[in-house]
Design a protein around this motif. Structure first.
Motif, PDB file in Angstrom:
ATOM      1  N   GLY A 149      -9.413   4.763  12.454  1.00  0.00           N
ATOM      2  CA  GLY A 149      -8.058   4.488  11.998  1.00  0.00           C
ATOM      3  C   GLY A 149      -7.669   3.037  12.186  1.00  0.00           C
ATOM      4  O   GLY A 149      -6.483   2.693  12.072  1.00  0.00           O
ATOM      5  N   THR A 150      -8.653   2.166  12.451  1.00  0.00           N
ATOM      6  CA  THR A 150      -8.371   0.744  12.666  1.00  0.00           C
ATOM      7  C   THR A 150      -7.746   0.147  11.419  1.00  0.00           C
ATOM      8  O   THR A 150      -8.258   0.323  10.311  1.00  0.00           O
ATOM      9  CB  THR A 150      -9.664  -0.015  13.014  1.00  0.00           C
ATOM     10  OG1 THR A 150     -10.286   0.619  14.135  1.00  0.00           O
ATOM     11  CG2 THR A 150      -9.376  -1.463  13.337  1.00  0.00           C
ATOM     12  N   SER A 151      -6.654  -0.590  11.604  1.00  0.00           N
ATOM     13  CA  SER A 151      -5.930  -1.144  10.447  1.00  0.00           C
ATOM     14  C   SER A 151      -6.671  -2.316   9.820  1.00  0.00           C
ATOM     15  O   SER A 151      -6.708  -2.453   8.601  1.00  0.00           O
ATOM     16  CB  SER A 151      -4.527  -1.590  10.875  1.00  0.00           C
ATOM     17  OG  SER A 151      -3.783  -0.495  11.381  1.00  0.00           O
ATOM     18  N   VAL A 152      -7.235  -3.187  10.651  1.00  0.00           N
ATOM     19  CA  VAL A 152      -7.945  -4.372  10.166  1.00  0.00           C
ATOM     20  C   VAL A 152      -9.384  -4.304  10.667  1.00  0.00           C
ATOM     21  O   VAL A 152      -9.625  -4.262  11.881  1.00  0.00           O
ATOM     22  CB  VAL A 152      -7.271  -5.668  10.648  1.00  0.00           C
ATOM     23  CG1 VAL A 152      -8.039  -6.882  10.131  1.00  0.00           C
ATOM     24  CG2 VAL A 152      -5.825  -5.723  10.189  1.00  0.00           C
ATOM     25  N   GLN A 205      -5.484  -0.043   4.989  1.00  0.00           N
ATOM     26  CA  GLN A 205      -6.632  -0.430   5.801  1.00  0.00           C
ATOM     27  C   GLN A 205      -7.270  -1.641   5.134  1.00  0.00           C
ATOM     28  O   GLN A 205      -7.566  -1.618   3.936  1.00  0.00           O
ATOM     29  CB  GLN A 205      -7.639   0.715   5.915  1.00  0.00           C
ATOM     30  CG  GLN A 205      -8.611   0.575   7.060  1.00  0.00           C
ATOM     31  CD  GLN A 205      -9.377   1.879   7.316  1.00  0.00           C
ATOM     32  OE1 GLN A 205      -9.740   2.595   6.395  1.00  0.00           O
ATOM     33  NE2 GLN A 205      -9.636   2.183   8.578  1.00  0.00           N
ATOM     34  N   VAL A 206      -7.448  -2.703   5.897  1.00  0.00           N
ATOM     35  CA  VAL A 206      -7.963  -3.961   5.354  1.00  0.00           C
ATOM     36  C   VAL A 206      -9.315  -4.270   5.986  1.00  0.00           C
ATOM     37  O   VAL A 206      -9.452  -4.238   7.214  1.00  0.00           O
ATOM     38  CB  VAL A 206      -6.984  -5.124   5.623  1.00  0.00           C
ATOM     39  CG1 VAL A 206      -7.551  -6.431   5.073  1.00  0.00           C
ATOM     40  CG2 VAL A 206      -5.619  -4.832   5.008  1.00  0.00           C
ATOM     41  N   ALA A 243     -11.523 -10.243   1.295  1.00  0.00           N
ATOM     42  CA  ALA A 243     -10.857  -9.153   2.013  1.00  0.00           C
ATOM     43  C   ALA A 243     -10.466  -8.076   1.020  1.00  0.00           C
ATOM     44  O   ALA A 243     -10.029  -8.375  -0.096  1.00  0.00           O
ATOM     45  CB  ALA A 243      -9.616  -9.673   2.741  1.00  0.00           C
ATOM     46  N   LEU A 244     -10.653  -6.821   1.428  1.00  0.00           N
ATOM     47  CA  LEU A 244     -10.297  -5.667   0.592  1.00  0.00           C
ATOM     48  C   LEU A 244      -9.222  -4.862   1.301  1.00  0.00           C
ATOM     49  O   LEU A 244      -9.333  -4.580   2.495  1.00  0.00           O
ATOM     50  CB  LEU A 244     -11.523  -4.772   0.357  1.00  0.00           C
ATOM     51  CG  LEU A 244     -12.744  -5.438  -0.291  1.00  0.00           C
ATOM     52  CD1 LEU A 244     -13.880  -4.429  -0.399  1.00  0.00           C
ATOM     53  CD2 LEU A 244     -12.392  -5.986  -1.659  1.00  0.00           C
ATOM     54  N   ALA A 245      -8.195  -4.493   0.560  1.00  0.00           N
ATOM     55  CA  ALA A 245      -7.109  -3.683   1.109  1.00  0.00           C
ATOM     56  C   ALA A 245      -7.097  -2.336   0.393  1.00  0.00           C
ATOM     57  O   ALA A 245      -6.988  -2.275  -0.824  1.00  0.00           O
ATOM     58  CB  ALA A 245      -5.763  -4.383   0.941  1.00  0.00           C
ATOM     59  N   ALA A 246      -7.239  -1.259   1.174  1.00  0.00           N
ATOM     60  CA  ALA A 246      -7.271   0.100   0.615  1.00  0.00           C
ATOM     61  C   ALA A 246      -5.986   0.823   0.994  1.00  0.00           C
ATOM     62  O   ALA A 246      -5.653   0.923   2.178  1.00  0.00           O
ATOM     63  CB  ALA A 246      -8.478   0.865   1.141  1.00  0.00           C
ATOM     64  N   PRO A 247      -5.252   1.336  -0.004  1.00  0.00           N
ATOM     65  CA  PRO A 247      -4.036   2.097   0.319  1.00  0.00           C
ATOM     66  C   PRO A 247      -4.376   3.478   0.840  1.00  0.00           C
ATOM     67  O   PRO A 247      -5.439   4.037   0.517  1.00  0.00           O
ATOM     68  CB  PRO A 247      -3.303   2.168  -1.028  1.00  0.00           C
ATOM     69  CG  PRO A 247      -4.402   2.101  -2.048  1.00  0.00           C
ATOM     70  CD  PRO A 247      -5.473   1.225  -1.448  1.00  0.00           C
TER      71      PRO A 247
END
Length: 408
Positions: free
Chosen positions: A294-297, A261-262, A180-184
């Protein structure tokens, strides 16, 4: 032990050896079996202070700092190391017979002041050395972890070497993993808080073994086990969605970095499965940005259709140009008509629901569908035309048309 063996003479003489050795052993036992060697010349410094009032020199304190570093490197806890020094001081003070016989309170007070000064200075120096060594160890571990993550995500061919390097981090490369990648939303000045937050919640949910959290190219990376998932990742609220939701929920609590956004890749087995899941997560994140989503996950499984559509980009460009470019002749351009088609298909071709989502009247939706049929020659109500229109709309979104001109 005789009184002569127990009684300390002037500090540093060989006659002190037996007495000081016994004190060191008792202190080590009292500190839970801490290594006696960590005391170094500390007992001699205490004895010297009690007898002569001498304070430790810089070189002697440097030696204590080295001992603090050694304690950290040997895995001795900071509490045990400090307890060792405090126990040694207490035991030594109780075995200073010349102070027991002294009737001069000033002498006792001066000796106590000198000894406490040594204890205070030595323990503080020991703690500084311990903390410095821990920082160095953390930095080395972080560097090793980052190198391991880079090689895992790249799919390094040295399988034996990777298995050996992954073992200290508790990573079993034979299991099924997902990335999983999380982008600020904006660049983080310091990623430590975000890493700590992710480590705490992911370790609490999945256990502290077989999970890696690191950074790569401005993104937070989580490699997590997914043994309960079907390799390839079935769609639904499975482990992929759970991991993404878990990460986003915790990261969104941070003041800095929002909105997050993950993207979560599908679970795959083995070493190369990690690299494959990473590529899927990265591609899903890139595709979502191109779609202005704009989906968060984001689940990579949900974007597989775009991988198919964009694999032959020239063919997709031809499809969009042939089917949708005539919509540019409409008043207001092609975008309102594209938005209408997208929502119309998304809600199962129900004009009433599409109108609600678009915040327009049902009459506006039906009018726009009529204009699409008239301009393009494709009827959204016809089954064969509907498939062509839907594929063209998805391709247009992936190509960011009409915001950007179609590639030549």
């Amino acid at each position: 032990m005789t009184d002569s063996a127990r009684r300390p003479g002037p500090a540093g003489r060989r006659g002190d050896e037996t007495w000081l050795t016994e004190v060191a052993r008792e202190a080590a036992a009292d500190a839970g079996g801490a290594p006696v060697e960590l005391l170094g010349d500390y007992l001699r410094l205490l004895t010297d202070a009690a007898v002569t009032g001498r304070r430790p020199r810089r070189g002697e304190l440097d030696a204590v700092e080295v001992l603090g570093r050694r304690a950290a490197e040997q895995g001795v806890s900071a509490g045990r190391a400090v307890r060792l020094y405090l126990s040694a001081a207490r035991l030594l003070w109780r075995q200073l017979p010349h102070l027991d016989r002294s009737a001069d309170s000033e002498t006792v007070r001066a000796a106590a002041d000198a000894v406490l000064h040594v204890v205070d200075t030595a323990v503080a120096t020991l703690a500084e050395g311990y903390a410095a060594a821990r920082r160095d160890l953390v930095r080395r571990e972080e560097a090793l972890r980052r190198e391991l993550v880079d090689d895992l995500l790249r799919g390094d061919s040295d399988l034996g070497g990777l298995v050996e390097r992954a073992e200290p981090f508790g990573l079993d490369l034979a299991r099924v993993h997902q990335v999983a990648l999380a982008a600020p939303g904006r660049r983080l000045p310091d990623t430590e808080a975000a890493i700590s937050t992710l480590e705490r919640v992911v370790f609490d949910r999945l256990g502290d073994r077989d999970v890696l959290v690191a950074t790569k190219e401005g993104l937070l990376v989580v490699i997590a086990p997914a043994d309960e998932a079907t390799p390839g990742g079935a769609r639904g609220g499975g482990p992929s969605g759970e991991l993404g939701t878990l990460m986003h929920g915790e990261l969104d609590r941070l003041v800095r970095g929002r909105p997050w956004q993950v993207a979560v890749g599908r679970p795959h087995p083995g070493l190369y499965g990690i690299a494959r899941s990473y590529e899927e997560a990265r591609e899903a994140l890139t595709t979502a940005r191109r779609l202005h989503s704009g989906t968060s996950v984001i689940d990579a499984h949900d974007l597989l259709i775009y991988r198919v559509l964009l694999r032959d980009q020239p063919a997709m460009v031809d499809l969009v140009r042939a089917v949708l470019s005539p919509l540019g002749q409409a008043r207001g351009g092609a975008e309102p008509l594209l938005d209408t088609l997208a929502e119309y298909f998304a809600c199962g071709e129900v004009a009433t629901e599409a109108a609600r989502r678009l915040h327009v009247s049902v009459r506006t939706v039906t009018y726009r569908l009529g204009r699409i049929r008239a301009l393009s020659g494709y009827d959204p109500a016809d089954a064969r035309d509907r498939f062509t229109l839907h594929a063209a709309v998805l391709g247009a979104r992936a190509l960011d048309w009409p915001r950007r001109p179609l590639p030549a």
